[in-house]
Write an enzyme that holds these catalytic residues in place. Sequence first.
Site, short mmCIF file in Angstrom:
data_model
loop_
_atom_site.label_atom_id
_atom_site.label_comp_id
_atom_site.label_asym_id
_atom_site.label_seq_id
_atom_site.Cartn_x
_atom_site.Cartn_y
_atom_site.Cartn_z
N SER A 86 29.59 51.02 36.35
CA SER A 86 28.89 50.75 35.40
C SER A 86 28.99 48.99 35.27
CB SER A 86 29.25 51.25 34.09
OG SER A 86 30.75 51.17 33.76
N LEU A 145 30.03 43.76 38.95
CA LEU A 145 29.92 43.80 40.24
C LEU A 145 29.30 44.71 41.03
CD1 LEU A 145 31.30 41.83 42.48
CD2 LEU A 145 32.89 43.62 42.69
N LYS A 175 26.66 46.49 40.13
CA LYS A 175 25.31 46.43 39.88
C LYS A 175 24.81 45.21 40.85
CE LYS A 175 25.61 47.04 35.13
NZ LYS A 175 25.37 46.77 33.71
N LYS A 208 39.66 41.57 44.34
CA LYS A 208 40.61 40.73 43.81
C LYS A 208 40.40 40.74 42.38
CE LYS A 208 39.12 36.48 43.60
NZ LYS A 208 37.95 36.10 42.70
N HIS A 263 39.75 32.53 48.54
CA HIS A 263 38.62 32.27 49.45
C HIS A 263 38.75 30.86 49.98
CE1 HIS A 263 36.73 35.10 46.97
NE2 HIS A 263 36.20 34.55 45.95
N ARG A 322 28.05 24.07 56.04
CA ARG A 322 27.76 24.30 54.68
C ARG A 322 27.51 25.96 54.55
NH1 ARG A 322 23.22 20.97 52.85
NH2 ARG A 322 21.64 22.67 53.65
P1 NDP Z 1 33.89 44.79 34.50
O1 NDP Z 1 34.46 44.02 33.86
O2 NDP Z 1 32.63 44.95 34.63
O3 NDP Z 1 34.43 46.45 34.80
C1 NDP Z 1 33.91 47.06 35.44
C2 NDP Z 1 34.16 48.51 34.84
O4 NDP Z 1 35.30 48.87 34.83
C3 NDP Z 1 33.28 48.42 33.55
O5 NDP Z 1 31.99 48.71 33.64
C4 NDP Z 1 34.04 49.68 32.78
O6 NDP Z 1 33.29 50.65 32.98
C5 NDP Z 1 35.40 49.54 33.40
N1 NDP Z 1 36.32 48.86 32.63
C6 NDP Z 1 35.98 47.31 32.03
N2 NDP Z 1 37.25 47.04 31.23
C7 NDP Z 1 38.19 47.98 31.33
C8 NDP Z 1 39.21 48.31 30.84
N3 NDP Z 1 39.92 47.48 29.93
N4 NDP Z 1 40.00 49.68 30.78
C9 NDP Z 1 39.34 50.50 31.72
N5 NDP Z 1 38.27 50.30 32.22
C10 NDP Z 1 37.39 49.31 32.08
O7 NDP Z 1 34.24 44.11 36.15
P2 NDP Z 1 33.24 43.59 37.32
O8 NDP Z 1 32.41 44.42 37.91
O9 NDP Z 1 32.86 42.10 36.79
O10 NDP Z 1 34.37 43.29 38.32
C11 NDP Z 1 34.99 44.43 38.95
C12 NDP Z 1 36.21 43.94 39.67
O11 NDP Z 1 35.61 43.02 40.83
C13 NDP Z 1 37.30 43.21 39.10
O12 NDP Z 1 38.38 43.42 39.79
C14 NDP Z 1 36.92 41.68 39.06
O13 NDP Z 1 37.84 40.84 39.25
C15 NDP Z 1 36.43 41.62 40.65
N6 NDP Z 1 35.31 40.54 41.00
C16 NDP Z 1 34.39 40.68 40.08
C17 NDP Z 1 33.22 39.86 40.51
C18 NDP Z 1 32.00 39.64 39.81
O14 NDP Z 1 31.27 38.92 40.15
N7 NDP Z 1 31.82 40.40 38.64
C19 NDP Z 1 33.45 38.85 41.60
C20 NDP Z 1 34.78 39.02 42.45
C21 NDP Z 1 35.38 40.02 42.27
P3 NDP Z 1 33.28 52.14 31.98
O15 NDP Z 1 33.58 51.43 30.67
O16 NDP Z 1 32.20 52.59 32.07
O17 NDP Z 1 34.57 52.91 32.48
C1 BG6 Z 2 34.45 35.07 42.79
C2 BG6 Z 2 35.16 34.45 41.72
O1 BG6 Z 2 35.55 35.73 43.54
O2 BG6 Z 2 33.74 34.36 43.47
C3 BG6 Z 2 33.98 34.03 40.85
O3 BG6 Z 2 36.14 35.58 40.77
C4 BG6 Z 2 33.08 33.17 41.72
O4 BG6 Z 2 34.51 33.03 39.72
C5 BG6 Z 2 32.65 33.90 42.92
O5 BG6 Z 2 32.01 32.82 40.66
C6 BG6 Z 2 31.82 32.98 43.64
O6 BG6 Z 2 31.13 33.96 44.64
P1 BG6 Z 2 29.95 33.44 45.44
O7 BG6 Z 2 29.68 34.48 46.47
O8 BG6 Z 2 28.84 33.45 44.32
O9 BG6 Z 2 30.25 32.09 45.75
#
Ligand code: NDP
Ligand code: BG6
Length: 593
Positions: free
Chosen positions: A113, A116, A118, A248, A340, A475
């Site tokens: 949900s 990342l 999506k 990460k 990175h 780049r």
């Molecule tokens: P989200 O905060 O959107 O969390 C993903 C899902 O985890 C949520 O939809 C929710 O689903 C569940 N969740 C969120 N918080 C909690 C909580 N406190 N306890 C239990 N479940 C929780 O994360 P992202 O999708 O942004 O990122 C996912 C992972 O990828 C993370 O580790 C993030 O650091 C890493 N990441 C993210 C990036 C990005 O661009 N978003 C880039 C690089 C790495 P539900 O409530 O339905 O269970």
């Molecule tokens: C993620 C970082 O790992 O990389 C974000 O947590 C950052 O803060 C992202 O925005 C950048 O990735 P990209 O592929 O968009 O350069």
Amino acid sequence: MAAFSSMHCPPSYSSSIYGGKDQSFISSASPRFSVPAKAKVFVQSPGNSHQNAVLMQDGAVATKVSLVGKETHIEKLERDLMSITSLKEWDEKAGSDINENESTVSITVVGASGDLAKKKIFPALFALYYEGCLPKHFTIYGYARSKMTDAELRSMVSKTLTCRIDKMENCGEKMDEFLKRCFYHSGQYDSEENFARLDEKLKEHEGGRVSNRLFYLSIPPNIFINATKCASTSASSGNGWTRVIVEKPFGRDSESSAALTKALKQYLNEDQIFRIDHYLGKELVENLSVLRFSNLIFEPLWSRRYIRNVQLIFSEDFGTEGRGGYFDHYGIIRDIMQNHLLQILALFAMETPISLDAEDIRNEKVKVLRSMRPLRLEDVVIGQYKSHTKGGVTYPGYTDDKTVPKDSLTPTFAAAALFIDNARWDGVPFLMKAGKALNNKRAEIRVQFRHVPGNLYNRKFGTDLDQATNELVIRVQPDEAIYLKINNKVPGLGMRLDRSNLNLHYAARYSKEIPDAYERLLLDAIEGERRLFIRSDELDAAWSLFTPVLAELEEKKIIPEYYPYGSRGPVGAHYLAARYNVRWGDLGVEQSV
Ligand code: NDP
Ligand code: BG6
């Protein structure tokens, strides 16, 4: 190794891997849409009078889903196809027998949900499907706590899927086919029971075939261990492989990272853990080794003898809006530099590996990381963006985010001077710079070469010899390019020199769209190719480099230099570079490519 010469799911991928060491899938890539004769059934589309069949990647045949009246793809999918609940049923509908010797891959996106999932994971999986890179039998499951039906997941996912701009053929059909293979299971991340129920559902889809399972942990790090425990104890494969992709951050310092690794290893072997650093999946990062090791002209120059400094630059023209809660706990050094940029540095600086095998490459990278001089506080500059008004628009400061404490000292910008104490790189500054809310978005590697000794043309350059030195720019994004700045005679009777670029501009040279990093990495994980994933000793070495300085910054409560949103960042970064006789290449007068 397999991935080295590849663009998309090359033949070597499909032949070697889908079943891991001892199992093999029937390749979907070659021939891409082969259909067993017995599977050729035509399904009458209820909305259309003509036969409207689509051959699916798994050899099944489905109705082509097109707009009928005002119905959207998704609405029609829901009506026609939502009744299909398993691959087995799908195969039965298509009239094919299940061969129990064939393998399946089930990909479970844990945290489906979330942002990342999506934004990146589902679109990457679709792109792989679109390119014919997923195995014949695959199922995708979304898993999260949110309550959703299969149809709702499909609807959510469909909003972020895009087709390759260079193809667009049968895009709607492909999306529909892909979405039919996506399912959802709602559960808690710490419930073995919920994962056991997922296991039952996966088994139904796998239909008795050899099952291979990939779990993508797209969840906040504090639940990595619970989810791994439950997935491994209650939903791992009984007869195939089980792999877990971990996003990460892998801890926030040496200690927490070691604790995470130790906890994960209670449930998984190291070779089941795929620690993702999506920068390693970027095309130009992947190309670094090719550039260096397959061109005679570069490798001899790749040392302290000819290279004056190397710059690794990351900038974004937006702040941490929406991710402030996460970011404040980590800061830019942990978010970008420790992973990175350091990974790029290791690839850039490593010695020639014995082969292109994952272990050989990672062995060389880890040697670089272990040869790095401890980073000193005086070689680090930190900054934090503040609110700025430009053209009547006010951009928020970092601490204006409600999820960030008002007195936060978390850096949103950092620059650092690093050194590799080995024979090749002794004395060469590797300068890193990473920042949010700057004046542009880019990631690049800049290699500045030494001045030409006894240059006959020195007089033409005046006193600023830096202006005349060669610079190689890789780049990474956006608008991928590799260009080499050279001095050139301006045509004409006089002797006027200027700087020009020998330029490999990807958009002009290659018509094919560059795959997203997540596509490459997901495919590699399915194939069991670990080259682009971080090994635990690499991770330890990366944390060893940054942990002491991070601790010092935090203990001493070093105040970041404030810079306006949308600016070039703190001036301290210039002084840091100047201390090592370096000028940031990205701030010079850039000749556009
Ligand atoms: P989200 O905060 O959107 O969390 C993903 C899902 O985890 C949520 O939809 C929710 O689903 C569940 N969740 C969120 N918080 C909690 C909580 N406190 N306890 C239990 N479940 C929780 O994360 P992202 O999708 O942004 O990122 C996912 C992972 O990828 C993370 O580790 C993030 O650091 C890493 N990441 C993210 C990036 C990005 O661009 N978003 C880039 C690089 C790495 P539900 O409530 O339905 O269970
Ligand atoms: C993620 C970082 O790992 O990389 C974000 O947590 C950052 O803060 C992202 O925005 C950048 O990735 P990209 O592929 O968009 O350069």
